[in-house]
Design an enzyme around this catalytic site. Structure first.
Site, PDB file in Angstrom:
ATOM      1  N   PHE A  93    -103.839 -73.714  75.588  1.00 22.55           N
ATOM      2  CA  PHE A  93    -103.442 -73.489  76.984  1.00 22.55           C
ATOM      3  C   PHE A  93    -104.639 -73.791  77.871  1.00 22.55           C
ATOM      4  CE2 PHE A  93     -99.760 -71.190  79.002  1.00 22.55           C
ATOM      5  CZ  PHE A  93     -98.796 -71.630  78.113  1.00 22.55           C
ATOM      6  N   GLN A 133    -102.102 -68.562  92.904  1.00 16.65           N
ATOM      7  CA  GLN A 133    -102.234 -69.672  91.964  1.00 16.65           C
ATOM      8  C   GLN A 133    -101.153 -70.732  92.165  1.00 16.65           C
ATOM      9  OE1 GLN A 133    -101.586 -69.222  87.435  1.00 16.65           O
ATOM     10  NE2 GLN A 133    -103.734 -69.762  87.719  1.00 16.65           N
ATOM     11  N   HIS A 164     -99.477 -73.612  90.149  1.00 11.27           N
ATOM     12  CA  HIS A 164     -99.349 -74.157  88.794  1.00 11.27           C
ATOM     13  C   HIS A 164     -99.251 -75.672  88.909  1.00 11.27           C
ATOM     14  CE1 HIS A 164     -97.783 -74.942  84.798  1.00 11.27           C
ATOM     15  NE2 HIS A 164     -97.954 -73.667  84.466  1.00 11.27           N
ATOM     16  N   LEU A 188     -90.480 -74.419  86.664  1.00 16.50           N
ATOM     17  CA  LEU A 188     -91.733 -74.611  85.925  1.00 16.50           C
ATOM     18  C   LEU A 188     -91.555 -75.477  84.676  1.00 16.50           C
ATOM     19  CD1 LEU A 188     -94.729 -73.498  85.813  1.00 16.50           C
ATOM     20  CD2 LEU A 188     -93.877 -72.027  84.013  1.00 16.50           C
ATOM     21  N   GLU A 234     -97.134 -74.776  80.861  1.00 19.14           N
ATOM     22  CA  GLU A 234     -98.400 -75.387  80.460  1.00 19.14           C
ATOM     23  C   GLU A 234     -98.368 -75.754  78.975  1.00 19.14           C
ATOM     24  OE1 GLU A 234    -101.828 -73.985  82.688  1.00 19.14           O
ATOM     25  OE2 GLU A 234    -102.594 -73.317  80.770  1.00 19.14           O
ATOM     26  N   ARG A 253    -105.936 -74.073  85.824  1.00 22.40           N
ATOM     27  CA  ARG A 253    -104.901 -74.522  86.766  1.00 22.40           C
ATOM     28  C   ARG A 253    -105.435 -74.870  88.145  1.00 22.40           C
ATOM     29  NH1 ARG A 253    -100.317 -70.105  84.890  1.00 22.40           N
ATOM     30  NH2 ARG A 253     -99.955 -71.146  82.889  1.00 22.40           N
ATOM     31  N   HIS A 301     -97.191 -70.129  92.229  1.00 22.82           N
ATOM     32  CA  HIS A 301     -96.790 -69.576  90.944  1.00 22.82           C
ATOM     33  C   HIS A 301     -97.175 -68.111  90.740  1.00 22.82           C
ATOM     34  CE1 HIS A 301     -95.785 -69.643  86.709  1.00 22.82           C
ATOM     35  NE2 HIS A 301     -97.027 -69.352  86.367  1.00 22.82           N
ATOM     36  N   ARG A 333    -106.193 -67.277  87.474  1.00 18.63           N
ATOM     37  CA  ARG A 333    -105.763 -66.763  86.168  1.00 18.63           C
ATOM     38  C   ARG A 333    -105.658 -67.906  85.164  1.00 18.63           C
ATOM     39  NH1 ARG A 333    -100.615 -66.358  83.439  1.00 18.63           N
ATOM     40  NH2 ARG A 333     -99.448 -67.212  85.204  1.00 18.63           N
TER      41      ARG A 333
HETATM   42  C1  LIG Z   1     -91.309 -69.619  85.216  1.00 11.25           C
HETATM   43  C2  LIG Z   1     -92.476 -68.777  84.824  1.00 11.25           C
HETATM   44  C3  LIG Z   1     -93.024 -68.889  83.555  1.00 11.25           C
HETATM   45  C4  LIG Z   1     -94.100 -68.116  83.187  1.00 11.25           C
HETATM   46  N1  LIG Z   1     -94.622 -68.255  81.919  1.00 11.25           N
HETATM   47  C5  LIG Z   1     -95.666 -67.484  81.552  1.00 11.25           C
HETATM   48  C6  LIG Z   1     -96.209 -67.589  80.239  1.00 11.25           C
HETATM   49  O1  LIG Z   1     -95.741 -68.372  79.417  1.00 11.25           O
HETATM   50  N2  LIG Z   1     -97.260 -66.810  79.912  1.00 11.25           N
HETATM   51  C7  LIG Z   1     -97.806 -65.929  80.795  1.00 11.25           C
HETATM   52  O2  LIG Z   1     -98.762 -65.228  80.442  1.00 11.25           O
HETATM   53  N3  LIG Z   1     -97.292 -65.782  82.049  1.00 11.25           N
HETATM   54  C8  LIG Z   1     -96.241 -66.528  82.440  1.00 11.25           C
HETATM   55  N4  LIG Z   1     -95.730 -66.390  83.702  1.00 11.25           N
HETATM   56  C9  LIG Z   1     -96.169 -65.265  84.534  1.00 11.25           C
HETATM   57  C10 LIG Z   1     -95.532 -63.982  84.019  1.00 11.25           C
HETATM   58  O3  LIG Z   1     -94.274 -64.275  83.491  1.00 11.25           O
HETATM   59  C11 LIG Z   1     -95.385 -62.922  85.103  1.00 11.25           C
HETATM   60  O4  LIG Z   1     -96.590 -62.748  85.769  1.00 11.25           O
HETATM   61  C12 LIG Z   1     -94.974 -61.592  84.468  1.00 11.25           C
HETATM   62  O5  LIG Z   1     -93.857 -61.753  83.639  1.00 11.25           O
HETATM   63  C13 LIG Z   1     -94.693 -60.543  85.539  1.00 11.25           C
HETATM   64  O6  LIG Z   1     -94.165 -59.410  84.909  1.00 11.25           O
HETATM   65  P1  LIG Z   1     -94.063 -58.026  85.657  1.00 11.25           P
HETATM   66  O7  LIG Z   1     -93.630 -57.026  84.652  1.00 11.25           O
HETATM   67  O8  LIG Z   1     -95.308 -57.763  86.403  1.00 11.25           O
HETATM   68  O9  LIG Z   1     -92.917 -58.262  86.769  1.00 11.25           O
HETATM   69  P2  LIG Z   1     -91.421 -58.855  86.682  1.00 11.25           P
HETATM   70  O10 LIG Z   1     -91.042 -59.309  85.347  1.00 11.25           O
HETATM   71  O11 LIG Z   1     -91.295 -59.811  87.820  1.00 11.25           O
HETATM   72  O12 LIG Z   1     -90.535 -57.586  86.990  1.00 11.25           O
HETATM   73  C14 LIG Z   1     -90.479 -57.005  88.269  1.00 11.25           C
HETATM   74  C15 LIG Z   1     -89.470 -55.888  88.282  1.00 11.25           C
HETATM   75  O13 LIG Z   1     -89.581 -55.173  89.513  1.00 11.25           O
HETATM   76  C16 LIG Z   1     -88.292 -54.977  90.063  1.00 11.25           C
HETATM   77  N5  LIG Z   1     -88.401 -54.877  91.525  1.00 11.25           N
HETATM   78  C17 LIG Z   1     -89.157 -55.634  92.348  1.00 11.25           C
HETATM   79  N6  LIG Z   1     -88.994 -55.217  93.616  1.00 11.25           N
HETATM   80  C18 LIG Z   1     -88.117 -54.180  93.586  1.00 11.25           C
HETATM   81  C19 LIG Z   1     -87.531 -53.336  94.570  1.00 11.25           C
HETATM   82  N7  LIG Z   1     -87.783 -53.462  95.880  1.00 11.25           N
HETATM   83  N8  LIG Z   1     -86.679 -52.375  94.168  1.00 11.25           N
HETATM   84  C20 LIG Z   1     -86.367 -52.218  92.873  1.00 11.25           C
HETATM   85  N9  LIG Z   1     -86.888 -52.989  91.888  1.00 11.25           N
HETATM   86  C21 LIG Z   1     -87.751 -53.954  92.252  1.00 11.25           C
HETATM   87  C22 LIG Z   1     -87.520 -56.214  89.611  1.00 11.25           C
HETATM   88  O14 LIG Z   1     -86.131 -55.983  89.687  1.00 11.25           O
HETATM   89  C23 LIG Z   1     -88.032 -56.331  88.167  1.00 11.25           C
HETATM   90  O15 LIG Z   1     -87.329 -55.439  87.347  1.00 11.25           O
HETATM   91  C24 LIG Z   1     -94.656 -67.182  84.103  1.00 11.25           C
HETATM   92  C25 LIG Z   1     -94.111 -67.063  85.379  1.00 11.25           C
HETATM   93  C26 LIG Z   1     -93.040 -67.879  85.740  1.00 11.25           C
HETATM   94  C27 LIG Z   1     -92.508 -67.771  87.132  1.00 11.25           C
END
Ligand SMILES: Cc1cc2nc3c(=O)[nH]c(=O)nc-3n(C[C@H](O)[C@H](O)[C@H](O)COP(=O)(O)OP(=O)(O)OC[C@H]3O[C@@H](n4cnc5c(N)ncnc54)[C@H](O)[C@@H]3O)c2cc1C
Length: 571
Positions: free
Chosen positions: A120, A234, A236, A246, A249, A280, A349, A384
């Protein structure tokens, strides 16, 4: 005022929130009563979209080490990461991979049966553990299945949190708009974990789904918690044109090339050693330079692009390691990447900044923690590295979960929800926003905001442009005072939810540009054409932005440098 009481509230059911819920359940033997809140259904948290992998040191005997992972992360961060945080992270990540293995993630395997890891960007060893290119989906599934073993949690699906209510300097309750019933209620908890994810929708061209609007950051900000390093957003390098979806990577990790309109692998000019697998920030800037200097292809709506070339990888490798990528290209572009090149460009991203916390994820409010993309314990600094985010969600889900369990077991008190605060919030939304009859359409304000962020806070920025962006935000805020929400009903009012989100986004966009304008240097994801160099003397520091009601307030906090002094980044 209807109140429901839990020991612990978790706002967000992505990787960070679910990992914390599992840890709290384990540590309290399923006795802590947890409320988990999501504005969409649990398994629709954005984490299911994570594609390429989760970073951890799994093969020290083959040359990887904690020190190497830490160095890659610190150098990748352009030396803004707190090095004690990085050190803790790299040591904890491998156990998370093994735990997920036990909880059911079908990691991709090598011939010898070991967990496969692919290269990566910015990592000097193949470190991304993956389940093909659907890593987040399988991780979420394994965590939720594990949580189901405990009967101690209540799901609040499709409940939109609007505000944090405090009793003095302690968290007391979370106000929720329950979409299917239309009810407005308050959840009480002895402790709150904010795990509400990122804010990608501040931008028009983004990898994130419509729901990722930074609500948790905005609520915390308005409740008095500072946002740390918000200017570091960031880009991407590989979002497909025109949708922004996306291309992981992992495509370049599997050997994909980036080519300009002359067919050249232009990265050899910018990062001759790591080429397409430089970090990135560097790859995105290189792509933009190629496009701005006329070596891109003309795209729709100004979305000029360059090519991601996977054609030399062959059908077998693409079908086995990148099946989702192939499917997305066929469905959304009508292109089969086995045969044709993919049009891509840098895309908004990931938010390196977030709610300020200490190394345990605890905020300045004693009974509020934050974990995952919403938080900033300064792991990623100014940029990141790929595959460090899902690992971060697991590690800080674990850490915050265990800290919260300890706190609750030690007899944490339950604060009283001030009735006036609840009523004020209810009036703001249901008497104010919902009933007011202005002339502005909130959807248009949201579109204008996202377009201005694309324009004024992109891969390259400068002072005049950011100042102009701030002026536009101020005008959008004024226009927002005069909106009408067309749907006046209480039940499942998505117009109302989007208006609330837009209000959050306006505050966060302002904080991002405000900190960006003050940071007169280029570092990581913050690249200024008027200050093209990093300035360690003045800006080797975290920006801390506080909400005041009018213009934000800005101060700086030192970076924890425990091991490596900043040097020039070369790849
Ligand atoms: C397409 C894509 C691919 C990616 N691939 C990778 C990867 O391969 N490897 C890597 O390390 N990172 C990757 N990332 C980044 C990584 O996936 C995210 O940073 C990470 O999953 C975020 O997880 P989280 O638990 O912080 O939030 P999230 O998974 O976004 O969860 C947020 C939660 O908060 C809730 N929420 C938000 N606001 C409210 C509100 N007002 N009221 C009630 N609930 C709310 C939502 O409903 C959800 O349940 C990727 C990102 C994207 C966009």
């Amino acid at each position: 005022m209807r109140e429901i009481t839990h020991d612990v509230l978790i706002l967000g059911t992505g990787l960070a929130g679910l990992r914390a819920a599992v840890e709290i359940s384990i540590r309290t033997q399923g006795k802590a009563n947890i409320g988990i809140v999501s504005k969409v259904q649990v398994m629709r948290a954005h984490s299911v979209c994570a594609e390429g992998g989760t970073g951890a040191v799994m093969r020290p005997e083959e040359g990887d080490s904690f020190e190497l992972h830490a160095w890659d992360t610190v150098k990748g961060s352009d030396f803004l990461a707190d090095q004690d945080t990085v050190d803790r992270f790299v040591h904890m990540a491998p156990d998370e991979i093994r735990l997920l293995e036990h909880w059911g993630v079908p990691w991709s395997r090598r011939e010898d049966g070991r967990i496969m890891q692919r290269p990566f960007g910015g990592h000097s060893f193949p470190r991304a553990c993956m389940a093909a290119d659907k890593t987040g989906f399988f991780e979420m599934q394994a965590l939720y299945d594990t949580l189901l073993k405990y009967q101690n949690f209540t799901r609040y699906d499709e409940c939109f949190a609007t505000a944090l209510l405090l009793d003095g300097d302690r968290f007391a309750g979370l106000t929720l708009y329950d979409l299917p019933t239309g009810e407005f209620l308050v959840l009480r908890g002895k402790a709150l974990l904010i795990a509400s994810g990122g804010l990608g929708n501040l931008y028009g061209f983004t990898t994130y789904s419509q729901t990722v609007t930074g609500d948790g950051q905005a609520m915390a900000y308005r409740a008095g918690l500072a946002l740390e390093d918000p200017e570091f957003l960031q880009f991407h390098p590989t979002g497909i044109v025109p949708s922004g979806i996306l291309m992981t990577e992992g495509c370049r990790g599997e050997g994909g090339y980036l080519r300009n309109n002359k067919g050249e692998r232009f990265m050899e000019k910018y990062a001759p050693k790591m080429m397409e697998l430089a970090p990135r920030d560097i790859v995105s800037r290189s792509e933009m330079t190629e496009i701005l200097e006329g070596r891109g292809f003309p795209g729709p709506d100004g979305l000029d692009y360059i090519h991601l070339d996977l054609t030399h990888l062959g059908a077998e490798r693409i079908n086995k390691r990148l099946p989702l990528i192939r499917e997305v290209c066929i469905k959304f572009l009508g292109i089969d990447p086995i045969e044709a090149m993919i049009p891509i460009r840098p895309v908004a991203h990931y938010s390196m900044g977030g709610i300020e916390t200490d190394i345990d994820g605890r905020t300045k409010i004693e009974n509020i923690w934050a974990a995952g993309e919403v938080a900033c314990y300064s792991l990623h600094g100014a940029n990141r590295l790929g595959c460090n985010s899902t690992a971060e969600c697991l590690v800080w889900g674990h850490i915050t979960g265990s800290e919260i369990a300890k706190y609750v077991r030690a007899g944490a008190p339950l604060s009283k929800v001030p009735r006036e605060s609840f009523q004020e919030e209810e009036r703001r939304i249901f008497e104010g926003l919902l009933k007011q009859a202005g002339t502005e359409n909130p959807a248009q304000i949201r579109c204008a905001l996202r377009a201005l962020m694309d324009k004024h806070a992109g891969v390259y920025r400068n002072g005049d442009s950011m100042q102009e962006g701030l002026g536009k935000i101020a005008r959008l805020k004024q226009r927002f005072e005069n909106i009408t929400i067309q749907d006046k009903s209480r039940i499942y009012n998505t117009n109302l939810v989007q208006a609330l989100e837009t209000q959050n986004m306006l505050d966060l966009a302002e904080a991002l540009l405000f900190a960006g304008l003050a940071r007169e240097e280029s570092r990581g994801g913050h690249a200024r054409t008027d200050f093209p160099k990093r300035d360690d003397e003045k800006f080797l520091a975290h920006s801390m932005v506080s909400h005041t009601g009018s213009m934000p307030e800005l101060r700086y906090k030192p970076v924890a440098i425990t091991n490596w002094k900043p040097v020039e980044r070369k790849y």
